[in-house]
Scaffold this motif. Structure first.
Motif, PDB file in Angstrom:
ATOM      1  N   LYS A  62       0.739  -0.871   0.202  1.00  0.00           N
ATOM      2  CA  LYS A  62      -0.028   0.251  -0.048  1.00  0.00           C
ATOM      3  C   LYS A  62       0.750   1.726  -0.130  1.00  0.00           C
ATOM      4  N   LEU A  63       2.173   1.014   0.305  1.00  0.00           N
ATOM      5  CA  LEU A  63       3.028   2.623   0.685  1.00  0.00           C
ATOM      6  C   LEU A  63       3.302   2.400  -0.552  1.00  0.00           C
ATOM      7  N   LEU A  64       3.600   1.576  -1.232  1.00  0.00           N
ATOM      8  CA  LEU A  64       4.554   1.737  -2.013  1.00  0.00           C
ATOM      9  C   LEU A  64       3.327   1.992  -3.394  1.00  0.00           C
ATOM     10  N   LYS A  65       2.144   1.674  -3.419  1.00  0.00           N
ATOM     11  CA  LYS A  65       1.533   2.016  -4.317  1.00  0.00           C
ATOM     12  C   LYS A  65       1.228   3.636  -4.354  1.00  0.00           C
ATOM     13  N   ARG A  66       0.969   4.050  -3.091  1.00  0.00           N
ATOM     14  CA  ARG A  66       0.576   5.471  -2.809  1.00  0.00           C
ATOM     15  C   ARG A  66       2.066   5.939  -3.255  1.00  0.00           C
ATOM     16  N   ILE A  67       3.506   5.752  -3.290  1.00  0.00           N
ATOM     17  CA  ILE A  67       4.204   6.846  -3.525  1.00  0.00           C
ATOM     18  C   ILE A  67       4.325   6.506  -5.309  1.00  0.00           C
ATOM     19  N   GLU A  68       4.011   5.403  -6.417  1.00  0.00           N
ATOM     20  CA  GLU A  68       3.836   5.408  -7.236  1.00  0.00           C
ATOM     21  C   GLU A  68       2.873   6.617  -8.109  1.00  0.00           C
ATOM     22  N   ASN A  69       1.755   6.796  -6.835  1.00  0.00           N
ATOM     23  CA  ASN A  69       0.337   7.035  -7.944  1.00  0.00           C
ATOM     24  C   ASN A  69       0.609   8.568  -7.164  1.00  0.00           C
ATOM     25  N   LEU A  70       1.612   9.490  -6.854  1.00  0.00           N
ATOM     26  CA  LEU A  70       2.220  10.959  -6.325  1.00  0.00           C
ATOM     27  C   LEU A  70       2.556  11.616  -7.695  1.00  0.00           C
ATOM     28  N   SER A  71       1.983  13.043  -7.543  1.00  0.00           N
ATOM     29  CA  SER A  71       2.327  13.559  -8.610  1.00  0.00           C
ATOM     30  C   SER A  71       3.579  13.610  -9.428  1.00  0.00           C
ATOM     31  N   GLY A  72       4.760  13.213 -10.801  1.00  0.00           N
ATOM     32  CA  GLY A  72       5.081  13.535 -10.617  1.00  0.00           C
ATOM     33  C   GLY A  72       6.063  12.075 -11.049  1.00  0.00           C
ATOM     34  N   VAL A  73       5.682  11.181 -10.593  1.00  0.00           N
ATOM     35  CA  VAL A  73       6.753  10.034 -10.027  1.00  0.00           C
ATOM     36  C   VAL A  73       6.378   9.134 -11.426  1.00  0.00           C
ATOM     37  N   ILE A  74       7.625   8.651 -11.738  1.00  0.00           N
ATOM     38  CA  ILE A  74       7.480   8.007 -12.920  1.00  0.00           C
ATOM     39  C   ILE A  74       7.376   6.054 -12.857  1.00  0.00           C
ATOM     40  N   THR A  75       8.082   6.457 -12.447  1.00  0.00           N
ATOM     41  CA  THR A  75       8.006   4.896 -11.963  1.00  0.00           C
ATOM     42  C   THR A  75       8.551   4.575 -10.486  1.00  0.00           C
ATOM     43  N   ALA A  76       8.407   3.786  -9.679  1.00  0.00           N
ATOM     44  CA  ALA A  76       9.078   3.406  -8.191  1.00  0.00           C
ATOM     45  C   ALA A  76       8.636   2.067  -8.140  1.00  0.00           C
ATOM     46  N   GLN A  77       9.989   1.742  -8.115  1.00  0.00           N
ATOM     47  CA  GLN A  77      10.235   0.030  -7.998  1.00  0.00           C
ATOM     48  C   GLN A  77      11.626  -0.338  -6.236  1.00  0.00           C
ATOM     49  N   MET A  78      10.254  -1.089  -5.705  1.00  0.00           N
ATOM     50  CA  MET A  78      10.783  -1.937  -4.295  1.00  0.00           C
ATOM     51  C   MET A  78      12.442  -2.380  -5.127  1.00  0.00           C
ATOM     52  N   ILE A  79      13.482  -2.158  -4.468  1.00  0.00           N
ATOM     53  CA  ILE A  79      15.386  -3.217  -4.202  1.00  0.00           C
ATOM     54  C   ILE A  79      15.104  -4.295  -2.795  1.00  0.00           C
ATOM     55  N   TYR A  80      14.805  -3.677  -2.073  1.00  0.00           N
ATOM     56  CA  TYR A  80      15.171  -4.767  -1.112  1.00  0.00           C
ATOM     57  C   TYR A  80      14.119  -4.489  -0.434  1.00  0.00           C
ATOM     58  N   ALA A  81      13.594  -5.741   0.354  1.00  0.00           N
ATOM     59  CA  ALA A  81      12.783  -6.114   1.249  1.00  0.00           C
ATOM     60  C   ALA A  81      12.632  -6.995   2.816  1.00  0.00           C
ATOM     61  N   TYR A  82      12.986  -6.874   3.528  1.00  0.00           N
ATOM     62  CA  TYR A  82      13.373  -7.893   5.013  1.00  0.00           C
ATOM     63  C   TYR A  82      12.246  -7.693   6.042  1.00  0.00           C
TER      64      TYR A  82
END
Length: 129
Positions: free
Chosen positions: A60-80
């Motif tokens: 949900k946090l990732l999707k929220r950031i992806e949907n911000l105006s001006g974001v071209i892409t947001a990619q998760m790199i690492y998750a722990y």
């Protein structure tokens, strides 16, 4: 022994935007609870960490950031997961940070050889033209 530590997820993202959107996105991302910006460069990349209680919150946090105006892409790199982090921390603490060669009182400094990249760079720097 019972584990009373709270479980959580920590992940890192790379957010890509147009360079002229860096400042506003930096502020917008930092305004999101459990999101924190750490680095940006002039090409439009922002490094972000997210903390969440579970994978659903993380997405949900990732999707929220992806949907911000001006974001071209947001990619998760690492998750722990906190358990993975705890295991990594325990492994680091178990490791001996001082190499055995430095603990040997019979060893003299002139007999210690370093085989990494720094040695070749030092040798190149010391060579006379």
């Amino acid at each position: 022994m019972e584990n009373t530590q709270e479980e959580y997820n920590v992940s890192s993202l790379v957010v890509l935007c147009a360079p002229n959107n860096l400042a506003s996105l930096w502020d917008s991302i930092n305004a999101i609870e459990n999101a924190q910006c750490h680095y940006q460069d002039a090409s439009g990349k922002i490094i972000v960490t997210l903390e969440s209680q579970n994978i659903d919150e993380e997405i949900k946090l990732l999707k929220r950031i992806e949907n911000l105006s001006g974001v071209i892409t947001a990619q998760m790199i690492y998750a722990y997961h906190s358990k993975e982090l705890q295991d990594l921390q325990e492994n680091i603490q178990k490791q001996d940070s001082v190499p055995s060669v430095l603990k040997d009182d019979a060893q003299t400094a002139d007999k210690i050889v370093y085989g990494g990249d720094a040695q070749s760079l030092l040798e190149q720097a010391l060579e006379k033209p």
